[in-house]
Design an enzyme around this catalytic site. Structure first.
Site, PDB file in Angstrom:
ATOM      1  CB  SER A   8       0.026 -12.614  32.905  1.00  0.00           C
ATOM      2  OG  SER A   8      -0.015 -13.495  33.692  1.00  0.00           O
ATOM      3  CG  HIS A   9      -0.942 -10.447  38.442  1.00  0.00           C
ATOM      4  ND1 HIS A   9      -2.231  -9.854  37.651  1.00  0.00           N
ATOM      5  CD2 HIS A   9      -1.108  -9.680  39.704  1.00  0.00           C
ATOM      6  CE1 HIS A   9      -2.857  -8.845  38.260  1.00  0.00           C
ATOM      7  NE2 HIS A   9      -2.153  -8.443  39.586  1.00  0.00           N
ATOM      8  CB  SER A  10       2.629 -15.497  36.160  1.00  0.00           C
ATOM      9  OG  SER A  10       3.401 -16.286  35.995  1.00  0.00           O
ATOM     10  CG  ASP A  66      -3.488 -12.064  34.961  1.00  0.00           C
ATOM     11  OD1 ASP A  66      -3.505 -10.865  35.272  1.00  0.00           O
ATOM     12  OD2 ASP A  66      -2.226 -12.761  35.220  1.00  0.00           O
ATOM     13  CB  SER A  69      -4.620  -5.322  40.432  1.00  0.00           C
ATOM     14  OG  SER A  69      -3.937  -6.734  40.078  1.00  0.00           O
TER      15      SER A  69
END
Length: 129
Positions: A8-10, A66, A69
């Site tokens: 995930s980016h987060s 997610d 990228s």
């Protein structure tokens, strides 16, 4: 047992999703590669590679992600792995939350990597498990 990597980016989303999936299937090996090394939003190839190594199993690993990228970085991380490991890893494009929970449950009841991947791919088509 098949392992699972959540990308995930987060950091908060990744860790929260792992916590939720482990509530449903506590014995499944799940690792998270979320955020960047310096705590920003994004993904990092080194963190992804480390997450893969953390839960690697001869039974294989499913990787869920997610955003686009994250997929690109997952594919790049695989390039750094030994050939025999690459063939036991499946990157699956499926809804992240539903996929992580469903995948963890399916893994916990002994499904193999092919069976888990097929079910998760069906979820992308709008079919609920």
């Amino acid at each position: 047992m098949v392992g699972m990597v959540l990308i995930s980016h987060s950091f908060k989303i990744g860790e929260g999703l792992k916590e939720l999936a482990l509530q449903m299937a506590p014995e499944v090996n799940i690792s998270v590669a979320a955020g960047t090394k310096d705590g920003r939003i994004g993904t990092d190839i080194d963190l992804i590679t480390a997450a893969i190594e953390e839960v690697y199993s001869e039974d294989g690993i499913v990787i869920l992600f997610d955003l686009g990228s994250a997929l690109m970085n997952a594919e790049m991380a695989l390039e750094f792995l030994e050939e025999e490991k690459k063939h036991k890893i499946e990157i699956v494009d499926t809804p992240l939350v539903e996929g992580a929970i469903t995948g963890a449950v399916e893994i916990s009841i002994g499904k193999n990597i092919r069976e888990v991947k097929e079910l998760l791919e069906e979820m992308k088509l709008g079919k609920k498990a």
